[in-house]
Each structure stands twice: as C-alpha cells, then as structure tokens.
Write an enzyme that holds these catalytic residues in place. Structure first.
Site, PDB file in Angstrom:
ATOM      1  N   GLU A 122      -0.481 -26.706  44.203  1.00  0.00           N
ATOM      2  CA  GLU A 122       0.582 -25.710  44.059  1.00  0.00           C
ATOM      3  C   GLU A 122       0.063 -24.304  44.351  1.00  0.00           C
ATOM      4  O   GLU A 122      -1.113 -24.010  44.139  1.00  0.00           O
ATOM      5  CB  GLU A 122       1.131 -25.712  42.630  1.00  0.00           C
ATOM      6  CG  GLU A 122       1.794 -26.989  42.208  1.00  0.00           C
ATOM      7  CD  GLU A 122       2.201 -26.951  40.729  1.00  0.00           C
ATOM      8  OE1 GLU A 122       2.114 -25.876  40.117  1.00  0.00           O
ATOM      9  OE2 GLU A 122       2.566 -28.010  40.211  1.00  0.00           O
ATOM     10  N   CYS A 135      -0.824 -16.743  44.146  1.00  0.00           N
ATOM     11  CA  CYS A 135      -1.728 -17.425  43.235  1.00  0.00           C
ATOM     12  C   CYS A 135      -2.105 -18.749  43.881  1.00  0.00           C
ATOM     13  O   CYS A 135      -1.231 -19.576  44.157  1.00  0.00           O
ATOM     14  CB  CYS A 135      -1.045 -17.657  41.891  1.00  0.00           C
ATOM     15  SG  CYS A 135      -2.065 -18.565  40.694  1.00  0.00           S
ATOM     16  N   CYS A 142      -8.075 -30.602  37.576  1.00  0.00           N
ATOM     17  CA  CYS A 142      -9.057 -29.734  36.937  1.00  0.00           C
ATOM     18  C   CYS A 142      -9.826 -30.523  35.883  1.00  0.00           C
ATOM     19  O   CYS A 142      -9.249 -31.344  35.173  1.00  0.00           O
ATOM     20  CB  CYS A 142      -8.367 -28.537  36.288  1.00  0.00           C
ATOM     21  SG  CYS A 142      -9.493 -27.348  35.527  1.00  0.00           S
ATOM     22  N   CYS A 146      -8.389 -27.869  29.274  1.00  0.00           N
ATOM     23  CA  CYS A 146      -7.721 -26.942  28.353  1.00  0.00           C
ATOM     24  C   CYS A 146      -6.417 -27.561  27.859  1.00  0.00           C
ATOM     25  O   CYS A 146      -5.596 -28.036  28.650  1.00  0.00           O
ATOM     26  CB  CYS A 146      -7.450 -25.607  29.040  1.00  0.00           C
ATOM     27  SG  CYS A 146      -8.953 -24.773  29.620  1.00  0.00           S
ATOM     28  N   CYS A 149      -2.767 -26.541  29.247  1.00  0.00           N
ATOM     29  CA  CYS A 149      -2.582 -26.443  30.693  1.00  0.00           C
ATOM     30  C   CYS A 149      -2.166 -27.774  31.295  1.00  0.00           C
ATOM     31  O   CYS A 149      -2.818 -28.803  31.073  1.00  0.00           O
ATOM     32  CB  CYS A 149      -3.879 -25.953  31.342  1.00  0.00           C
ATOM     33  SG  CYS A 149      -3.774 -25.753  33.131  1.00  0.00           S
ATOM     34  N   LEU A 245      -9.824 -16.510  27.935  1.00  0.00           N
ATOM     35  CA  LEU A 245     -10.406 -16.473  26.593  1.00  0.00           C
ATOM     36  C   LEU A 245      -9.590 -17.319  25.622  1.00  0.00           C
ATOM     37  O   LEU A 245     -10.086 -18.276  25.029  1.00  0.00           O
ATOM     38  CB  LEU A 245     -10.488 -15.024  26.119  1.00  0.00           C
ATOM     39  CG  LEU A 245     -11.208 -14.759  24.804  1.00  0.00           C
ATOM     40  CD1 LEU A 245     -12.652 -15.244  24.864  1.00  0.00           C
ATOM     41  CD2 LEU A 245     -11.146 -13.266  24.467  1.00  0.00           C
ATOM     42  N   HIS A 246      -8.351 -16.926  25.391  1.00  0.00           N
ATOM     43  CA  HIS A 246      -7.344 -17.714  24.680  1.00  0.00           C
ATOM     44  C   HIS A 246      -7.599 -17.963  23.198  1.00  0.00           C
ATOM     45  O   HIS A 246      -6.781 -18.595  22.533  1.00  0.00           O
ATOM     46  CB  HIS A 246      -7.100 -19.055  25.378  1.00  0.00           C
ATOM     47  CG  HIS A 246      -6.739 -18.921  26.818  1.00  0.00           C
ATOM     48  ND1 HIS A 246      -5.772 -18.042  27.266  1.00  0.00           N
ATOM     49  CD2 HIS A 246      -7.241 -19.534  27.929  1.00  0.00           C
ATOM     50  CE1 HIS A 246      -5.671 -18.130  28.581  1.00  0.00           C
ATOM     51  NE2 HIS A 246      -6.552 -19.019  29.005  1.00  0.00           N
ATOM     52  N   CYS A 363       1.275 -23.962  35.564  1.00  0.00           N
ATOM     53  CA  CYS A 363       0.543 -24.470  36.714  1.00  0.00           C
ATOM     54  C   CYS A 363       0.325 -25.973  36.581  1.00  0.00           C
ATOM     55  O   CYS A 363      -0.167 -26.455  35.567  1.00  0.00           O
ATOM     56  CB  CYS A 363      -0.794 -23.736  36.814  1.00  0.00           C
ATOM     57  SG  CYS A 363      -1.641 -24.074  38.349  1.00  0.00           S
TER      58      CYS A 363
END
Length: 377
Positions: A122, A135, A142, A146, A149, A245-246, A363
């Site tokens: 995407e 983007c 991935c 996380c 996500c 960071l989150h 995403c």
C-alpha cells in the site's frame, strides 16, 4: 548472470548463488533490476555488461527517474540495438495499480499495488500546503509485531527492492499527473530492516538527474533498530528521523512493541540524540494514543520526563481502529488534554491531522481486505 548491488560496486551472481546469498530480499530474475542501480552502478552496467559508451548511462537514468519510462521501447533516443540489449539483460520494474480508495472528506488516496511476484503493498497520497506527499511501503508485511498495527499481522513476506519503493511514487505521479515533493517511509514494513535497499532508494529519489526530491522533504520512521539508527546517522543525509515510541516506559513499550525487548527505550533515545548531534535534524517521536493504554496523566508525565531537554517533536496519533487488536482511539478531548500536559512541560507536540478517515486508514488494512490474509500462498 544476475546483478546484486553491494557496497563498493557490482558483483555478479549465478541464480543458485543469489538464492543462497540474498534469500527473501531479492525478487528472482535472470536480468538486472536496472531501476535499483544508483548512477555509478548504472555506468558500470552500461559499459561492462552492455559494452556501451558511459554517456548512455545518463540517457537511461533520465528515462528511468526523470521521464518515468515504463518500457525500454519508450527510450526513443536510444538505438534499437541498445534497447534490445536492455530488454535482454535488464528488468524494468513497474507496479500495477490494483485498487485506489479516495477520501470524500479530503481527497487523500490510498493505493493498493500489485508487485511483479503477485504480492501486494500500500501507499498513500496526501496533500498539504507545503506540497504533495506519498507514504511508501518498504516491505511486504512486517516482522516487528507491533500490537496496534495491521501491517504486521501475518509477519514479513520479503523486503522491497529500491525499484519497488521508487515506483510507488512514480506510479502515483503517472496516475494523478501531480509531482510528488515529499515522502514518508512510514507504510508497510520497517525501513531499517531493509537498510541497503532503502538507502539506495534515498540516493535515487534525491538524485538531481532524476526526481531530485529534497532530502529535507523525506521522513524515515523506525520502530527503533538502534544499531541501524547509528548507521543512518553516519550516512551524511539530511532526512528527518521519526521514532515510533508509542509508550513512555520500557515495560509499557514491551507490552505493545516486541522490538522493545531487544532495544531498550533509553538506548533508542540515546541513538536518536546521536542522530540529532550528527545531522542537526530534529527528531520526531510518534506516539499512537490508545484509549486506556498509554493516554493517562501518568503517561504524559513519564513521556515528558523521558524527553526532557531534548529538542524534539512529538507527533500524537489517535490510533486507527483495527478489528484484530481491539484498540480504540481516545475521545478528541482526551487527545487534546494529553497534548496540553506535554506542552506545559516544554515539549513541542502536535496531534496529527487525520487524513482519509473514511477509507481504510490503518496501514495494511486495504491489503488484508484485498487478499483476505497477509501471506499469499
């Protein structure tokens, strides 16, 4: 023979060697991925592999990265013989637009691209006063895991070649007729987990003989691969580094980001400070606000203490709902209150402008909706 770019020049491999040496990072082909070659590498390919004069590299590079040619036949100032040699020895990577979602609210466009091997990624086109930004994704899937996500569900399939990252921008320019002036490496994948290909992408997209995008208009987002942040700081680039960071503490970060178990939060901050010292570029910290998880008063206080004295920017991102996670975004008033708490301690902070709220915002969601799963069989 196929060509693999390596530091210090080109090395030629047999198909069997490529399978062993590069594994999932290479889309197997007997021909050279010509759009991934940086200019000096293209000169070497043109003179040594094609037996042509060096100046032909400039013509080919212009067709690839300035005129955005989709076939060698379009390169009309090259002889028919040279175009035939290119077709025989080189592969010209182009992505196919599989689906486009357009926001009725602000015109943001989300693109689903089909890759030559049948995988999907995407990209998102966003319009700002400062220019048009894309983007881009850097991997298929991935490996970072996380928990908030969608793109990491199912893991990583493979990394993208520089040409596949580039052509997300080129394809969007072809589709819209607009010139892309800004880029964020914040789509599917961890850019620093695909370091060499991402670095080539950065060199190519900023080359004045091609797209000539300003380095200062590029932001690279990482979940915190500490050694690679130090490596990036030494590259002499002027791009903006953004750390995902989150969470304000090591314990909280480990709970939502498995990568934190390998790279401790204070080591990440130290690496970011080093990047700032080496480049002079202010670091941005991305902080996804998750209702009841990291948006409390004590979280704001801990975040302020963590970043105290560091001239940085915090980008608050109300989390995009993803069915598999169950996470929710805090109410708008709670986001604003969190921002004010940080501002009172001297932290430069903004709440990210929400673009494309009426399309698949998080995403990886469009890719999952299209395939029904993350890894194609």
């Amino acid at each position: 023979m196929a060509v693999l770019r390596k530091t210090g020049g080109l090395r030629f491999f047999s198909k069997e060697e490529l399978t062993r040496v590069v594994g999932d990072n290479f889309c197997m082909s007997e021909r050279t991925d010509i759009k991934s070659l940086e200019f000096d590498e293209l000169e070497t390919f043109v003179t040594e592999e094609l037996g042509e004069k060096k100046f032909r590299a400039g013509q080919i590079f212009s067709w690839l990265h300035e005129k955005k040619a989709r076939s060698f036949d379009e390169m009309t100032n090259l002889s028919k013989d040279l175009r035939e040699k290119l077709a025989e020895k080189a592969a010209l990577t182009t992505l196919s637009v599989e689906e486009v979602q357009t926001s009725k609210i602000d015109g943001t466009k989300k693109y689903l691209f089909a890759l030559p091997d049948g995988n999907f990624i995407e990209s998102v086109l966003m319009s700002y006063k400062a220019g048009t930004s894309v983007c881009v994704s850097t991997q298929v899937g991935c490996a970072m895991g996380c928990s908030f996500c969608a793109s990491t569900i199912g893991g990583k399939v493979r990394s993208l070649a520089a040409s596949e990252i580039l052509d997300q921008i080129y394809a969007i320019e072809r589709d819209t007729g607009e010139r892309v002036s800004h880029c964020v490496l914040m789509g599917i994948g961890e850019p620093l987990d695909n370091y060499s290909n991402v670095l080539s992408f950065l060199h190519l997209i900023t080359d004045e003989r091609g797209q000539n995008m300003s380095e200062r208009n590029i932001t690279l987002s990482t979940s915190g691969l500490v050694p690679k942040i130090y490596d990036l700081a030494e590259e002499g680039l002027s791009i903006t580094l953004a750390l995902s960071l989150h969470a304000p503490t090591q314990e909280q970060r480990e709970a939502i980001m498995p990568v934190a178990k390998t790279y401790e939060i204070h080591d990440c901050i130290a690496a970011c400070k080093y990047y700032f010292e080496k480049t002079g570029r202010r670091v941005s910290f991305e902080y996804a606000l998750i209702d009841g998880v990291n948006d409390r008063d004590e979280d704001a206080a801990a975040l302020s203490a963590l970043l105290h004295g560091f001239p940085c920017h915090v980008n608050l991102i109300p989390v995009n709902p993803v069915v598999e996670t169950g996470y929710r975004r805090p109410p708008r008033e709670a986001c604003r209150a969190f921002q004010k708490k940080l501002e009172k301690t001297g932290i430069n902070v903004t709440i990210r402008r929400e673009l494309g709220r009426d399309i698949d915002g998080s995403c990886g969601q469009l890719r999952r909706k299209h395939t029904g799963k993350d890894i194609l069989e």
